[in-house]
Design a protein around this motif. Structure first.
Motif, PDB file in Angstrom:
ATOM      1  N   GLY A  10       0.826  -1.115   0.169  1.00 39.47           N
ATOM      2  CA  GLY A  10      -0.026   0.085   0.030  1.00 39.47           C
ATOM      3  C   GLY A  10       0.895   1.435  -0.061  1.00 39.47           C
ATOM      4  O   GLY A  10       1.981   1.264  -0.715  1.00 39.47           O
ATOM      5  N   ARG A  11       0.445   2.252   0.679  1.00 37.12           N
ATOM      6  CA  ARG A  11       0.997   3.401   0.897  1.00 37.12           C
ATOM      7  C   ARG A  11       2.119   3.327   1.797  1.00 37.12           C
ATOM      8  O   ARG A  11       1.912   3.417   2.990  1.00 37.12           O
ATOM      9  CB  ARG A  11       0.151   4.531   0.996  1.00 37.12           C
ATOM     10  N   SER A  49       1.591  11.964   8.745  1.00 35.16           N
ATOM     11  CA  SER A  49       1.458  10.602   8.685  1.00 35.16           C
ATOM     12  C   SER A  49       0.001  10.083   7.888  1.00 35.16           C
ATOM     13  O   SER A  49       0.086   9.013   7.202  1.00 35.16           O
ATOM     14  CB  SER A  49       1.357   9.943  10.008  1.00 35.16           C
ATOM     15  N   GLU A  50      -0.665  11.047   7.639  1.00 39.90           N
ATOM     16  CA  GLU A  50      -2.023  10.621   7.072  1.00 39.90           C
ATOM     17  C   GLU A  50      -1.793  10.137   5.565  1.00 39.90           C
ATOM     18  O   GLU A  50      -2.896   9.501   4.908  1.00 39.90           O
ATOM     19  CB  GLU A  50      -3.191  11.832   7.011  1.00 39.90           C
ATOM     20  N   TYR A  52       0.188   7.758   4.448  1.00 40.03           N
ATOM     21  CA  TYR A  52       0.748   6.532   4.446  1.00 40.03           C
ATOM     22  C   TYR A  52      -0.009   5.520   5.156  1.00 40.03           C
ATOM     23  O   TYR A  52      -0.996   6.007   6.271  1.00 40.03           O
ATOM     24  CB  TYR A  52       2.088   6.714   5.187  1.00 40.03           C
ATOM     25  N   ASP A  53       0.188   4.481   5.023  1.00 43.24           N
ATOM     26  CA  ASP A  53      -0.544   3.143   5.634  1.00 43.24           C
ATOM     27  C   ASP A  53       0.494   2.545   6.397  1.00 43.24           C
ATOM     28  O   ASP A  53       0.209   2.096   7.595  1.00 43.24           O
ATOM     29  CB  ASP A  53      -1.261   2.320   4.697  1.00 43.24           C
ATOM     30  N   PHE A  54       1.705   2.625   6.247  1.00 39.63           N
ATOM     31  CA  PHE A  54       2.982   2.170   6.678  1.00 39.63           C
ATOM     32  C   PHE A  54       4.035   2.897   6.594  1.00 39.63           C
ATOM     33  O   PHE A  54       4.119   3.572   5.897  1.00 39.63           O
ATOM     34  CB  PHE A  54       3.154   0.691   6.074  1.00 39.63           C
ATOM     35  N   LEU A 108       0.043   3.917  12.351  1.00 36.15           N
ATOM     36  CA  LEU A 108       0.507   3.278  11.025  1.00 36.15           C
ATOM     37  C   LEU A 108       1.111   1.893  11.157  1.00 36.15           C
ATOM     38  O   LEU A 108       1.200   1.640  12.319  1.00 36.15           O
ATOM     39  CB  LEU A 108       1.458   4.058  10.303  1.00 36.15           C
TER      40      LEU A 108
END
Length: 184
Positions: A10-11, A49-50, A52-54, A108
């Motif tokens: 993912g992101r 941080s929003e 990204y997922d990780f 995350l």
């Protein structure tokens, strides 16, 4: 294949300790010092941080070494044992824990990529060579208890449409010769 496999999750923001991720299409920040890791973390904590997922520390062994060098610089020592009475080792472990606690507060997914090492361990009275993540004992003590999945990326030969090809695999089942786990 470790970084490439994680990039498909993912992101992912890669905090990369080597230049390997520059060859793949990935969101990455080169982190060659502890101060750089800290500055990336501060930006994520300030609202970045929003996107990204990780967040992925790629490679954990380098990250831990940079943490040790940071503590040595603070202590003005050449070795953690020079600080006396376990102070250096204690500060090093606290620094790693502090960093991981900050990562956890980002909400995350956290991924640590490690190189592999082979260690000889005793299993039922026999000595067995076991593939394990490469990292210092202090990093192991901080990271592994919090870890839900320890996977081993490899390539396996398979037959596909009558041809022999290699596919990427992620093994999460522990074996006598492989440290892995999956608590999911």
């Amino acid at each position: 294949g470790k970084t490439t496999t994680v990039n498909d999750f993912g992101r992912v923001l890669f905090c990369s300790t080597d230049r390997g991720t520059r060859f793949i299409n990935a969101m990455r920040v080169e982190c060659l010092t502890w101060a750089k890791f800290d500055s990336v973390l501060k930006k994520l904590e300030a609202g970045g941080s929003e996107n990204y997922d990780f967040v992925c520390i790629d490679h954990v062994d380098d990250w831990a070494t940079m943490g040790e060098e940071y503590v040595l610089e603070k202590l003005r020592c050449d070795a953690l044992a020079d600080a006396g009475f376990g102070k250096g080792w204690s500060m090093y472990k606290k620094e790693l824990r502090r960093f991981v606690a900050r990562l956890k507060r980002l909400n995350l997914g956290i991924i640590f990529i490690a190189h592999e090492t082979t260690k000889t361990v005793k299993v039922r009275g026999l000595e067995v060579d076991k593939v394990m993540p490469q990292m210092s004992k202090q990093a192991w003590d901080v990271i592994i208890p919090l870890t839900d999945v320890v996977g081993y990326c490899s390539r396996k030969p398979v037959k596909k449409e009558g041809k022999r090809v290699e596919i990427a695999t992620l093994e999460t089942t522990p074996r006598q010769d492989l440290f892995a786990k999956d608590r999911t």
